[in-house]
Design an enzyme around this catalytic site. Structure first.
Site, PDB file in Angstrom:
ATOM      1  N   ASP A 401       0.822  -1.225   0.000  1.00 13.43           N
ATOM      2  CA  ASP A 401       0.000   0.000   0.000  1.00 13.43           C
ATOM      3  C   ASP A 401       0.853   1.272   0.000  1.00 13.43           C
ATOM      4  OD1 ASP A 401      -2.142  -1.676   0.164  1.00 13.43           O
ATOM      5  OD2 ASP A 401      -2.502  -1.364   2.304  1.00 13.43           O
TER       6      ASP A 401
HETATM    7  P1  NAP Z   1       0.868  -3.978   3.105  1.00 12.86           P
HETATM    8  O1  NAP Z   1       0.254  -3.002   2.203  1.00 12.86           O
HETATM    9  O2  NAP Z   1       0.019  -4.584   4.159  1.00 12.86           O
HETATM   10  O3  NAP Z   1       1.503  -5.137   2.175  1.00 12.86           O
HETATM   11  C1  NAP Z   1       2.265  -6.138   2.697  1.00 12.86           C
HETATM   12  C2  NAP Z   1       2.668  -7.059   1.565  1.00 12.86           C
HETATM   13  O4  NAP Z   1       3.618  -7.940   2.100  1.00 12.86           O
HETATM   14  C3  NAP Z   1       1.522  -7.906   1.017  1.00 12.86           C
HETATM   15  O5  NAP Z   1       1.121  -7.464  -0.250  1.00 12.86           O
HETATM   16  C4  NAP Z   1       2.073  -9.330   1.002  1.00 12.86           C
HETATM   17  O6  NAP Z   1       2.011  -9.849  -0.323  1.00 12.86           O
HETATM   18  C5  NAP Z   1       3.538  -9.169   1.426  1.00 12.86           C
HETATM   19  N1  NAP Z   1       3.966 -10.193   2.369  1.00 12.86           N
HETATM   20  C6  NAP Z   1       3.304 -10.715   3.417  1.00 12.86           C
HETATM   21  N2  NAP Z   1       4.037 -11.636   4.036  1.00 12.86           N
HETATM   22  C7  NAP Z   1       5.220 -11.694   3.371  1.00 12.86           C
HETATM   23  C8  NAP Z   1       6.397 -12.452   3.530  1.00 12.86           C
HETATM   24  N3  NAP Z   1       6.534 -13.377   4.498  1.00 12.86           N
HETATM   25  N4  NAP Z   1       7.412 -12.252   2.657  1.00 12.86           N
HETATM   26  C9  NAP Z   1       7.301 -11.357   1.660  1.00 12.86           C
HETATM   27  N5  NAP Z   1       6.197 -10.595   1.466  1.00 12.86           N
HETATM   28  C10 NAP Z   1       5.174 -10.774   2.310  1.00 12.86           C
HETATM   29  O7  NAP Z   1       2.133  -3.377   3.843  1.00 12.86           O
HETATM   30  P2  NAP Z   1       2.702  -1.885   3.857  1.00 12.86           P
HETATM   31  O8  NAP Z   1       3.052  -1.465   2.474  1.00 12.86           O
HETATM   32  O9  NAP Z   1       3.739  -1.905   4.923  1.00 12.86           O
HETATM   33  O10 NAP Z   1       1.487  -0.984   4.283  1.00 12.86           O
HETATM   34  C11 NAP Z   1       0.961  -0.971   5.571  1.00 12.86           C
HETATM   35  C12 NAP Z   1      -0.539  -0.967   5.503  1.00 12.86           C
HETATM   36  O11 NAP Z   1      -1.038  -1.308   6.803  1.00 12.86           O
HETATM   37  C13 NAP Z   1      -1.115   0.382   5.144  1.00 12.86           C
HETATM   38  O12 NAP Z   1      -2.309   0.228   4.410  1.00 12.86           O
HETATM   39  C14 NAP Z   1      -1.425   0.978   6.520  1.00 12.86           C
HETATM   40  O13 NAP Z   1      -2.426   1.958   6.489  1.00 12.86           O
HETATM   41  C15 NAP Z   1      -1.889  -0.249   7.269  1.00 12.86           C
HETATM   42  N6  NAP Z   1      -1.737  -0.195   8.717  1.00 12.86           N
HETATM   43  C16 NAP Z   1      -0.708   0.494   9.241  1.00 12.86           C
HETATM   44  C17 NAP Z   1      -0.560   0.543  10.604  1.00 12.86           C
HETATM   45  C18 NAP Z   1       0.556   1.364  11.189  1.00 12.86           C
HETATM   46  O14 NAP Z   1       0.345   2.020  12.190  1.00 12.86           O
HETATM   47  N7  NAP Z   1       1.743   1.298  10.591  1.00 12.86           N
HETATM   48  C19 NAP Z   1      -1.445  -0.172  11.434  1.00 12.86           C
HETATM   49  C20 NAP Z   1      -2.473  -0.924  10.850  1.00 12.86           C
HETATM   50  C21 NAP Z   1      -2.594  -0.905   9.474  1.00 12.86           C
HETATM   51  P3  NAP Z   1       2.050 -11.439  -0.563  1.00 12.86           P
HETATM   52  O15 NAP Z   1       0.903 -11.994   0.202  1.00 12.86           O
HETATM   53  O16 NAP Z   1       1.923 -11.599  -2.039  1.00 12.86           O
HETATM   54  O17 NAP Z   1       3.354 -11.932  -0.046  1.00 12.86           O
END
Ligand code: NAP
Length: 474
Positions: A401
């Site tokens: 994201d």
């Molecule tokens: P993300 O958008 O959640 O994407 C994570 C990606 O990691 C997934 O597409 C997944 O694809 C891949 N993944 C999962 N396990 C993996 C592994 N073992 N090895 C390799 N890849 C793996 O992560 P982000 O870009 O860090 O974004 C964070 C999101 O979480 C935002 O939307 C944010 O708003 C939200 N959020 C943030 C917080 C905060 O405070 N930081 C709290 C709650 C929510 P695959 O399944 O294809 O591997």
């Protein structure tokens, strides 16, 4: 006003004696420790000691409470402390870093429940003594925070659907509930004969409001909601402190309330969301952007670890973008090793840290600090974004994201408006992820289909291990 509590609060000022001096001094020092602890928590470098100092402050506040004049029920209090401490300690030791948001939410809910029960207790002790407002506010804020946090916990833990729930007349029902809360609060003061009944009605309505207010929220807004509930618990504790004339509770509650509010505003800013939209908007639904992205070029171009190693090993500048997947895979030590190997080859390596990457504020900073990545290498979004167009490679590891260009271009996307890392501006983009899984917001990412992007499929830890082997062999 309650004579005992008034005595506790004022006697030290008017007639300081040893009995009163010790608890008052303990509270004062505890408050200083809370403030110093909070200040130190604002940087990963000092966070550990900040946590410890705040913990010592809490122990002092507990000690001060034990030493309050006319304090009793020591056995019951010690049993209650044990009931809280043992599961809290076990949970905190065992929790995975990626499950921290739900644990914070659960603990926060317990704080809300405490404020609710203490305020109700104060009411029962002396309904007509002292101002009613702090007690009523303590009950309402504590109850909302209690059930709201439990719902947030359930969503993040996967016990209930993470998706925002909707039903007819949602906002109207909440508005009616709010009016009913105000009416029962008024009735509890006006109708002294049935005050107890009204207080119970008030608490039940506020508990219901907490559930109904959080159920419609989901997707990328969950971290903000947790932060809002956190500040709500702080305020509940502060007003309960007023009801009890307890200085430590007033100060600690105000600190939590203020810190939670500031964090909420910072997160809203980082995600380009207004607080009103988060709380009243039922966001995170209908990923129209996903459909739009899915209609374009649907080819993901794969790359092998050896090709990747050549691309990075002969680059001048590589920017690493860590995300949630890196944390899940626990690949932080390997990414640091890869960074050191590349630097030995003369490659400049920096890390781009998005404020909401991972699952909790500061998640990536904490993760990389655990692997001893030097702090100057971790650059915030505003600092690193102008550097992407000079980077030969943007290496995205388990992030999705936070690099999704739909946030800039697709008004229908649930993440529209969230500032992102400009990975797409780098000359080449390499993405390490296991497959085609979506990120937290549940939407497609057009960056993964761009001609300059190459996918290195696999678990982040395994892929990094392979990359290290290949770079070593260059
Ligand atoms: P993300 O958008 O959640 O994407 C994570 C990606 O990691 C997934 O597409 C997944 O694809 C891949 N993944 C999962 N396990 C993996 C592994 N073992 N090895 C390799 N890849 C793996 O992560 P982000 O870009 O860090 O974004 C964070 C999101 O979480 C935002 O939307 C944010 O708003 C939200 N959020 C943030 C917080 C905060 O405070 N930081 C709290 C709650 C929510 P695959 O399944 O294809 O591997």
């Amino acid at each position: 006003m309650n004579n005992t509590t008034e005595y506790r609060f004022e006697v030290f000022v008017s007639n300081p004696g040893f009995d009163d001096f010790v608890p008052a001094a303990a509270y004062l020092i505890a408050s200083l420790f809370f403030i110093i602890g909070l200040k130190r928590l604002s940087s990963p470098r000092t966070a550990r000691s900040g946590n410890f100092i705040a913990g010592v402050g809490m122990a002092l506040a507990l000690l001060g409470t034990f030493l309050l004049p006319k304090m009793g029920h020591f056995c019951a209090i010690l049993i209650a402390i044990a009931i809280g401490t043992i599961p809290g300690w076990l949970l905190a030791r065992r929790v995975k870093m990626t499950a921290m948001p739900q644990m914070v939410s659960l603990f926060n809910g317990m704080g809300g429940a405490c404020a609710m029960f203490i305020s109700m207790g104060e009411w029962i002790k002396g309904a007509d003594e002292g101002p009613a407002l702090p007690k009523l506010l303590g009950i309402v804020l504590g109850s909302v925070s209690f059930t709201g946090s439990l719902v947030a916990f359930g969503k993040l833990q996967g016990l209930i659907s993470e998706k925002p729930m909707r039903w007819p007349f949602q906002k109207a029902i909440n508005a009616v509930l709010l009016l009913a809360i105000l009416a029962s609060a008024g009735a509890s003061v006006a109708d002294s004969q049935r005050a107890m009944l009204w207080i119970v009605v008030l608490a039940v309505l506020a508990l219901l409001l907490g559930v109904l207010q959080v159920l419609p929220i989901g997707g990328a807004d969950m971290p903000v909601v947790i932060s809002v509930l956190n500040s709500c618990t702080g305020l509940a504790a502060a007003v309960t402190g007023f009801a009890m004339h307890n200085m430590a509770m007033i100060i600690a509650g105000t600190l939590v309330g203020a810190a939670g509010s500031l964090l909420t505003l910072l997160m809203c800013k980082a995600m380009n969301r207004s607080l009103a939209k988060v709380v009243f908007g039922s966001f995170g639904i209908a990923p129209k952007g996903a459909a739009a992205a899915a209609q374009g070029d649907q080819t993901m171009r794969e790359i092998s670890a050896s090709e990747c190693a050549i691309m990075m090993g002969y680059a001048r500048k590589v920017i690493v973008i860590p995300g949630y997947g890196l944390a899940v895979a626990q690949g932080q030590h390997l990414v640091h090793e890869l960074e050191q190997m590349l630097e030995k080859r003369g490659v400049e390596v920096k890390y781009a840290i998005h404020p909401v990457a991972g699952r909790m504020p500061g998640h990536m900073n904490v993760l990389l600090a655990e692997a001893d990545v030097p702090y100057p290498k971790l650059l915030d979004m505003e600092e690193i974004n102008p550097e992407f167009d000079q980077a030969d490679v943007a290496l995205i590891i388990g992030a999705n994201d936070v690099v999704n260009p739909a946030a800039r271009t697709d008004a229908g996307s649930p993440i529209y408006g969230m500032p992102i890392l400009n990975a797409d501006k780098a000359k080449n983009v390499i993405v390490i992820k296991r497959g085609r899984g979506a990120g937290f917001a549940g939407i497609e990412n057009a960056l993964f289909y761009q001609p300059k992007t190459r996918m290195l499929f696999g678990d982040a830890k395994a892929a990094l291990q392979e990359l290290i082997t290949e770079v070593r062999g260059l």
